[in-house]
Design an enzyme around this catalytic site. Structure first.
Site, PDB file in Angstrom:
ATOM      1  CD  GLN A 152       3.462  -3.854  47.358  1.00 27.40           C
ATOM      2  OE1 GLN A 152       4.083  -2.839  47.667  1.00 27.40           O
ATOM      3  NE2 GLN A 152       2.399  -4.254  48.015  1.00 27.40           N
ATOM      4  N   GLY A 188       3.617  12.353   4.703  1.00 23.08           N
ATOM      5  CA  GLY A 188       3.406  11.221   5.614  1.00 23.08           C
ATOM      6  C   GLY A 188       2.080  11.423   6.302  1.00 23.08           C
ATOM      7  CD  GLU A 226      -1.558   0.244   8.399  1.00 20.57           C
ATOM      8  OE1 GLU A 226      -2.776   0.262   8.637  1.00 20.57           O
ATOM      9  OE2 GLU A 226      -0.962  -0.751   7.948  1.00 20.57           O
ATOM     10  N   GLY A 260      15.843  -7.291  33.688  1.00 20.80           N
ATOM     11  CA  GLY A 260      17.148  -6.762  34.090  1.00 20.80           C
ATOM     12  C   GLY A 260      18.152  -6.861  32.947  1.00 20.80           C
ATOM     13  N   GLY A 261      19.385  -7.243  33.272  1.00 23.05           N
ATOM     14  CA  GLY A 261      20.438  -7.335  32.254  1.00 23.05           C
ATOM     15  C   GLY A 261      20.064  -8.290  31.127  1.00 23.05           C
ATOM     16  CG  PHE A 321      -1.788   1.121   1.442  1.00 21.73           C
ATOM     17  CD1 PHE A 321      -3.023   1.165   0.803  1.00 21.73           C
ATOM     18  CD2 PHE A 321      -1.424   2.179   2.275  1.00 21.73           C
ATOM     19  CE1 PHE A 321      -3.883   2.250   0.996  1.00 21.73           C
ATOM     20  CE2 PHE A 321      -2.281   3.251   2.471  1.00 21.73           C
ATOM     21  CZ  PHE A 321      -3.503   3.291   1.834  1.00 21.73           C
TER      22      PHE A 321
HETATM   23  N1  COS Z   1     -13.136   7.905   5.455  1.00 25.45           N
HETATM   24  C1  COS Z   1     -13.498   8.518   4.323  1.00 25.45           C
HETATM   25  N2  COS Z   1     -13.116   9.758   3.997  1.00 25.45           N
HETATM   26  C2  COS Z   1     -12.318  10.418   4.869  1.00 25.45           C
HETATM   27  C3  COS Z   1     -11.913   9.848   6.072  1.00 25.45           C
HETATM   28  C4  COS Z   1     -12.357   8.523   6.355  1.00 25.45           C
HETATM   29  N3  COS Z   1     -12.000   7.891   7.476  1.00 25.45           N
HETATM   30  N4  COS Z   1     -11.151  10.739   6.721  1.00 25.45           N
HETATM   31  C5  COS Z   1     -11.073  11.838   5.939  1.00 25.45           C
HETATM   32  N5  COS Z   1     -11.790  11.629   4.827  1.00 25.45           N
HETATM   33  C6  COS Z   1     -11.998  12.547   3.728  1.00 25.45           C
HETATM   34  C7  COS Z   1     -12.711  13.813   4.181  1.00 25.45           C
HETATM   35  O1  COS Z   1     -14.112  13.615   4.184  1.00 25.45           O
HETATM   36  C8  COS Z   1     -12.269  14.793   3.131  1.00 25.45           C
HETATM   37  O2  COS Z   1     -13.001  14.621   1.938  1.00 25.45           O
HETATM   38  P1  COS Z   1     -13.996  15.751   1.372  1.00 25.45           P
HETATM   39  O3  COS Z   1     -13.268  17.059   1.454  1.00 25.45           O
HETATM   40  O4  COS Z   1     -14.244  15.291  -0.016  1.00 25.45           O
HETATM   41  O5  COS Z   1     -15.202  15.690   2.243  1.00 25.45           O
HETATM   42  C9  COS Z   1     -10.867  14.354   2.820  1.00 25.45           C
HETATM   43  O6  COS Z   1     -10.736  13.012   3.250  1.00 25.45           O
HETATM   44  C10 COS Z   1      -9.795  15.199   3.454  1.00 25.45           C
HETATM   45  O7  COS Z   1     -10.041  15.226   4.826  1.00 25.45           O
HETATM   46  P2  COS Z   1      -9.587  16.449   5.704  1.00 25.45           P
HETATM   47  O8  COS Z   1     -10.124  17.729   5.137  1.00 25.45           O
HETATM   48  O9  COS Z   1      -9.928  16.096   7.112  1.00 25.45           O
HETATM   49  O10 COS Z   1      -8.006  16.466   5.438  1.00 25.45           O
HETATM   50  P3  COS Z   1      -6.807  16.909   6.367  1.00 25.45           P
HETATM   51  O11 COS Z   1      -5.652  17.053   5.488  1.00 25.45           O
HETATM   52  O12 COS Z   1      -7.190  18.037   7.258  1.00 25.45           O
HETATM   53  O13 COS Z   1      -6.590  15.665   7.359  1.00 25.45           O
HETATM   54  C11 COS Z   1      -5.965  13.458   7.886  1.00 25.45           C
HETATM   55  C12 COS Z   1      -6.661  14.380   6.936  1.00 25.45           C
HETATM   56  C13 COS Z   1      -4.927  14.123   8.765  1.00 25.45           C
HETATM   57  C14 COS Z   1      -6.981  12.787   8.797  1.00 25.45           C
HETATM   58  C15 COS Z   1      -5.324  12.469   6.930  1.00 25.45           C
HETATM   59  O14 COS Z   1      -4.425  13.149   6.095  1.00 25.45           O
HETATM   60  C16 COS Z   1      -4.627  11.330   7.588  1.00 25.45           C
HETATM   61  O15 COS Z   1      -5.253  10.380   8.042  1.00 25.45           O
HETATM   62  N6  COS Z   1      -3.294  11.386   7.596  1.00 25.45           N
HETATM   63  C17 COS Z   1      -2.499  10.295   8.070  1.00 25.45           C
HETATM   64  C18 COS Z   1      -2.223   9.389   6.945  1.00 25.45           C
HETATM   65  C19 COS Z   1      -1.494   8.220   7.403  1.00 25.45           C
HETATM   66  O16 COS Z   1      -2.017   7.393   8.128  1.00 25.45           O
HETATM   67  N7  COS Z   1      -0.236   8.106   6.954  1.00 25.45           N
HETATM   68  C20 COS Z   1       0.537   6.980   7.198  1.00 25.45           C
HETATM   69  C21 COS Z   1       0.882   6.446   5.877  1.00 25.45           C
HETATM   70  S1  COS Z   1       0.314   4.875   5.571  1.00 25.45           S
HETATM   71  S2  COS Z   1       1.657   3.776   6.527  1.00 25.45           S
END
Ligand code: COS
Length: 380
Positions: free
Chosen positions: A279, A131, A363, A339-340, A123
């Site tokens: 304890q 990130g 994630e 411990g060690g 993925f």
């Molecule tokens: N299911 C479906 N849609 C989702 C959702 C969910 N769980 N969470 C957010 N969305 C949608 C929102 O509805 C929005 O869509 P619309 O504007 O079309 O309504 C869109 O995603 C963007 O959401 P938002 O405006 O909240 O964006 P932000 O950038 O403010 O924040 C976060 C989004 C921070 C929640 C997101 O970027 C995130 O989860 N980041 C972490 C990603 C991650 O896990 N990275 C690790 C990499 S994989 S190892």
């Protein structure tokens, strides 16, 4: 309310426990030391049905529920978190995403071999500069009529080299921001797709984490998942389920370290009695067991909600946040109790401590989980 697992659930848990003891425990220290991917073990896990547990049997999966999946994940993670991250990504990000949002053709072509464990998937959302801020995708997928032209770099990709199929998020229409992102199914071997360097990691060292480079990779239009512009929503939905997998991994790491610490504390003597009779150690064990039980209940609740077809976004974030913090805390305490001996590789707990750290990061970091949880609380 019913906290009783079914007979089938108990059987699945036992099967995963036996497999972990017999097939994963031997060599786990060596694989960690030499960053050796558990190829044979993953193949065996595929044959036993652990790689596509929740996929319907018609698409090569086990047709099991999410509860079964988290029970198996916990047991595998107690012994080998490198193997369990491969399992988690394949099951909850790749297979679930394809089954839920793929076309019949995509399912036949990709899901069947992935769910039956013949191949594994990856993925690909993270980038050098995207990130937590996942909407800022720099990788582009330009629409060329019958195909997309894919260009860019992905980072920190689990199964980076061992995968055959990659779900890649890329920006098609910059103007539309996150609504212009698509998810493309990319095959290893497509011209222009190169697997980059392997990361030398603190933990989960048996898993292969790579950067990926795409240069003018032609990806057929039929390899797009969902409608045009669905890619970001796809990633968010899939990650929400993925977090249940990582939460169960964190739970397993914590429970594995606790079991080792409990056993050791009943054997090791100091000041004329076993250290468990002191304890200071007994209270540590009590706190460890209590937090693990709380984490397990959060994980099972999130899994149960998913199985009921209810929204689980908040609960999966809570489960991942809490279980990963518990994993970090419990593993540090497990090393302390040893411990060690806890500081050397032979006793396993130092590896579990290193493995625990990533569960607070991938994630979605603990900080991102708090963003997700607080936004949902405030919008309720
Ligand atoms: N299911 C479906 N849609 C989702 C959702 C969910 N769980 N969470 C957010 N969305 C949608 C929102 O509805 C929005 O869509 P619309 O504007 O079309 O309504 C869109 O995603 C963007 O959401 P938002 O405006 O909240 O964006 P932000 O950038 O403010 O924040 C976060 C989004 C921070 C929640 C997101 O970027 C995130 O989860 N980041 C972490 C990603 C991650 O896990 N990275 C690790 C990499 S994989 S190892």
């Amino acid at each position: 309310m019913n906290f009783q697992l079914s007979e089938e659930h108990e059987m699945i848990r036992q099967a995963a426990r036996d497999f972990a003891q017999q097939e994963l425990l031997p060599g786990v220290i060596e694989r960690d030391k030499h960053e050796k991917f558990p190829a044979e073990q993953i193949k065996a896990m595929g044959e036993l049905g652990f790689m596509g547990m929740m996929v319907q049997p018609e698409y090569g999966g086990g047709g099991m529920d999410t509860i079964s999946y988290v029970l198996a994940m916990e047991e595998i993670s107690k012994i080998d978190a490198s193997a369990s991250v491969v399992m988690s990504v394949n099951n909850s990000l790749v297979c679930w995403g394809l089954e839920k949002f793929g076309t019949e053709e995509q399912k036949q072509k990709y899901l069947v071999p992935l769910a039956s464990g013949q191949i594994i998937g990856a993925f690909c959302l993270s980038e050098p500069e995207a990130g937590s801020d996942a909407t800022s995708q720099r990788t582009t997928a330009i629409d060329k009529g019958d195909h997309y032209l894919l260009n860019g770099t992905k980072n920190w990709i689990t199964n980076g080299n061992s995968a055959s199929v990659y779900l890649v998020m890329a920006q098609t229409d910059v103007e539309k921001k996150h609504r212009g992102i698509n998810c493309l199914i990319v095959e290893k071997g497509m011209p222009g797709f190169i697997v980059g360097k392997k990361e030398d990691k603190m933990g989960i060292r048996g898993s292969d984490t790579h950067s990926l480079m795409f240069t003018d990779v032609k990806v057929p239009k039929e390899n797009r998942l969902g409608e045009d512009g669905f890619g970001f929503t796809f990633a968010m939905k899939v990650l929400s389920g993925g977090r249940i997998g990582i939460a169960s991994q964190a739970l397993g790491i914590a429970a594995g370290a606790y079991e080792l610490a409990l056993k050791y504390s009943k054997e090791r003597k100091a000041f004329g009695k076993t250290i468990s009779e002191h304890q200071a150690i007994a209270f540590k064990l009590a706190d460890m067991a209590t937090r693990i039980e709380a984490a397990r209940n959060l994980v099972l609740k999130a899994a149960w909600l998913k199985d009921q077809g209810q929204n689980f976004d908040k609960e999966s974030a809570m489960a991942k946040l809490y279980a990963s913090e518990v994993a970090m805390w419990v593993t540090v305490e497990a090393v302390q109790i040893h411990g060690g001996y806890g500081y050397v590789k032979e006793y396993h707990v130092e590896r579990l401590m290193r493995d625990a750290k990533i569960t607070q990061i991938y994630e979605g970091t603990s900080e991102i989980q708090r963003v997700v949880i607080s936004r949902m609380l405030l919008s309720e």
